[in-house]
Design an enzyme around this catalytic site. Structure first.
Site, PDB file in Angstrom:
ATOM      1  N   ASP A 283      -0.117   0.094  -5.325  1.00  0.00           N
ATOM      2  CA  ASP A 283      -1.323   1.016  -4.678  1.00  0.00           C
ATOM      3  C   ASP A 283      -2.488   0.784  -5.477  1.00  0.00           C
ATOM      4  OD1 ASP A 283      -0.961   2.903  -2.089  1.00  0.00           O
ATOM      5  OD2 ASP A 283      -2.890   3.440  -3.519  1.00  0.00           O
TER       6      ASP A 283
ATOM      7  N   CYS B  26      -0.836   4.232  10.855  1.00  0.00           N
ATOM      8  CA  CYS B  26      -0.510   5.404  11.792  1.00  0.00           C
ATOM      9  C   CYS B  26      -1.891   5.752  12.678  1.00  0.00           C
ATOM     10  CB  CYS B  26      -0.259   6.471  10.663  1.00  0.00           C
ATOM     11  SG  CYS B  26      -1.575   6.783   9.463  1.00  0.00           S
TER      12      CYS B  26
ATOM     13  N   ASP C  87      -5.074  -3.360  -6.571  1.00  0.00           N
ATOM     14  CA  ASP C  87      -5.542  -3.590  -5.322  1.00  0.00           C
ATOM     15  C   ASP C  87      -4.789  -4.964  -4.808  1.00  0.00           C
ATOM     16  OD1 ASP C  87      -6.653  -4.613  -2.946  1.00  0.00           O
ATOM     17  OD2 ASP C  87      -8.475  -3.948  -3.594  1.00  0.00           O
TER      18      ASP C  87
ATOM     19  N   GLY D 284       6.947   7.374   0.286  1.00  0.00           N
ATOM     20  CA  GLY D 284       8.021   7.499   1.141  1.00  0.00           C
ATOM     21  C   GLY D 284       8.843   6.315   1.605  1.00  0.00           C
ATOM     22  N   LYS D 285       7.966   5.322   2.179  1.00  0.00           N
ATOM     23  CA  LYS D 285       8.717   4.028   2.506  1.00  0.00           C
ATOM     24  C   LYS D 285       9.264   3.320   1.419  1.00  0.00           C
ATOM     25  CE  LYS D 285       5.104   4.174   6.389  1.00  0.00           C
ATOM     26  NZ  LYS D 285       4.311   5.266   5.641  1.00  0.00           N
TER      27      LYS D 285
ATOM     28  N   CYS E 130       0.800  -1.191   0.032  1.00  0.00           N
ATOM     29  CA  CYS E 130       0.132  -0.007  -0.032  1.00  0.00           C
ATOM     30  C   CYS E 130       0.901   1.315   0.034  1.00  0.00           C
ATOM     31  CB  CYS E 130      -0.935   0.124   1.416  1.00  0.00           C
ATOM     32  SG  CYS E 130      -1.918  -1.525   1.370  1.00  0.00           S
ATOM     33  N   CYS E 131       1.373   1.513  -1.176  1.00  0.00           N
ATOM     34  CA  CYS E 131       2.738   2.083  -1.194  1.00  0.00           C
ATOM     35  C   CYS E 131       2.679   3.601  -1.193  1.00  0.00           C
ATOM     36  CB  CYS E 131       3.593   1.732  -2.376  1.00  0.00           C
ATOM     37  SG  CYS E 131       3.205   2.159  -3.968  1.00  0.00           S
ATOM     38  N   ALA E 132       1.704   4.445  -1.903  1.00  0.00           N
ATOM     39  CA  ALA E 132       1.522   5.773  -2.121  1.00  0.00           C
ATOM     40  C   ALA E 132       1.488   6.325  -0.777  1.00  0.00           C
ATOM     41  CB  ALA E 132       0.216   5.946  -2.649  1.00  0.00           C
ATOM     42  N   PRO E 133       2.043   7.613  -0.646  1.00  0.00           N
ATOM     43  CA  PRO E 133       2.733   8.213  -1.625  1.00  0.00           C
ATOM     44  C   PRO E 133       4.338   7.858  -1.894  1.00  0.00           C
ATOM     45  CG  PRO E 133       2.866   9.685   0.272  1.00  0.00           C
ATOM     46  CD  PRO E 133       2.145   8.405   0.750  1.00  0.00           C
TER      47      PRO E 133
END
Length: 433
Positions: A277, A375, A303, A259-260, A254-257
């Protein structure tokens, strides 16, 4: 600060509270209508401030107005909040705050309400006792909806007040140094040469730099050259805990945006990484970040649950699962979350997280590592989610997290070491014979 700016602030806050738009969506569009960087920053400060103090602003208005403005006049109600926020919380001369806010009403088709707005703001100016909320409800005292207060009190009976108070403060600007381009020491030397105050609070994470004041990051040394990214210090732990090794096949599910994604590649360039994503629009940011930082990954709009549309059949050595969540850990950074998120959202989110976790586990090689991250600070999304998963998966074991004193899961609370709220669990998949 112009009347136009105040009108834009009122319209933006209206879009968030009454129309359900996020600040990250509504604010940039409003900022495009302003020419100068200082005006854009002031617009953000006002909008964020109104989001942080909305119950108190509403309460003050209840004392000064017979009833709130409704229907097509709602943007003017938010203009009043904008005016009150300036008077109480900003270093703007009272006469300017009042006169320009009244003037802004004209551009919002509120010519007939200028006397009302002027009267409300002058009463606020004359009656500082209006901001005595000692006997008010907890929702007003702490500027949070009741359901969030109740959830945090239940989860953290000794810390709930500290958490709510932390959410009222502005989040600092954290940077992550791209060690593929420059060393942390060299980058900090560049900041010092540019007279930019900074610190390096996390000894075990030398790439995490905290600026003492928020700035336009595009004007910082090395932005175009890809020397750094903007990423909260808490989020920077994800790539560290995933601990990818050279040659690994890695999935950021679930990569967006992005940073990771980029941090994983910065730490271990010699991997094969798929950045996935479902939101194709948000993937534009991933492509931009990869390009600016001179990094490469396979970026796919799909997905994670729909493997037929993206999975190439090879299991992964490492999976980062930063799942959709309530975002209750980043309220100080995104103050609109407290008004956009509803209590009824939590159960569907927990169900979705469970589905994603179970499905991603099937894509992990025996002997591989999956990092579950949110988060959020709600146990139902975090520790309880992991315990439920472990009860269903005999081949899953929790790996102690050394930088969290070997805890089996790690809940960072908002404001701890000036970090966002974040949760991590490192899951290893047993090799069975």
């Amino acid at each position: 600060m112009s009347a136009q700016l105040r009108a834009l602030a009122a319209e933006t806050c209206f879009l968030v509270i009454d129309q359900g738009k996020s600040l990250s969506e509504a604010l940039p569009k409003a900022q495009q209508k302003l020419a100068s960087a200082p005006d854009k920053a002031l617009l953000q400060e006002i909008c964020f401030g109104v989001m942080r103090t909305l119950p108190q602003l509403e309460t003050v208005c209840q004392h000064l107005m017979s009833k709130p403005l409704i229907k097509q006049l709602r943007p003017l109600q938010f203009l009043i909040y904008v005016g009150i926020y300036q008077l109480k919380f900003m270093r703007i001369p009272d006469h300017a705050a009042i006169s320009e806010t009244v003037e802004a009403a004209r551009s919002l088709k509120g010519q007939s309400l200028t006397k009302l707005i002027n009267g409300v703001l002058r009463n606020v100016q004359r009656q500082p006792a209006l901001f005595d909320f000692a006997s008010a409800s907890l929702a007003v005292q702490y500027n949070h909806p009741g359901w969030i207060i109740d959830a945090i009190k239940q989860a953290y009976p000794e810390q709930w007040q500290t958490i709510l108070q932390a959410n009222q403060h502005k989040a600092p600007l954290w940077l992550r140094v791209n060690q593929q381009q420059i060393s942390p020491a060299a980058f900090m030397a560049e900041l010092t040469a540019a007279d930019i105050a900074h610190s390096q609070p996390l000894s075990y994470l030398p790439v995490a730099i905290k600026l003492e004041q928020a700035r336009d990051v595009t004007l910082l040394p090395g932005y175009a050259e890809g020397w750094f990214s903007v990423q909260d210090g808490a989020a920077q732990h994800a790539a560290l805990l995933l601990d990818s090794q050279p040659g690994d096949v890695v999935l950021d599910a679930c990569c967006a945006p992005g940073g990771k994604t980029c941090h994983i590649l910065e730490l271990t360039p010699d991997i094969t990484l798929t950045a996935l994503d479902r939101d194709e629009k948000r993937l534009a940011r991933v492509h931009d970040n990869l390009a600016r930082l001179s990094l490469q990954a396979r970026v796919v709009a799909a997905d994670v649950l729909d493997t037929a549309n993206w999975w190439q059949g090879e299991q992964f050595d490492r999976i980062l699962l930063d799942v959709p969540c309530s975002a209750t850990g980043v309220i100080r950074r995104h103050p609109d979350i407290r008004w956009l998120r509803k209590k009824s959202d939590i159960t569907p989110l927990v169900t979705l997280q469970s589905e994603i976790l179970l499905h991603a586990w099937s894509l992990l090689k025996p002997g591989g590592t999956l990092l579950y991250a949110t988060c959020s600070i709600l146990p139902s999304e975090n520790s309880e989610q992991i315990q439920a998963f472990l009860s269903q998966q005999p081949d899953a074991i929790l790996h102690p997290i050394s930088i969290a004193n070997n805890a089996t899961t790690w809940q960072i609370l908002p404001g701890e070491q000036d970090l966002d709220g974040f949760f991590f669990a490192v899951l290893h998949k047993k090799i069975t014979t």
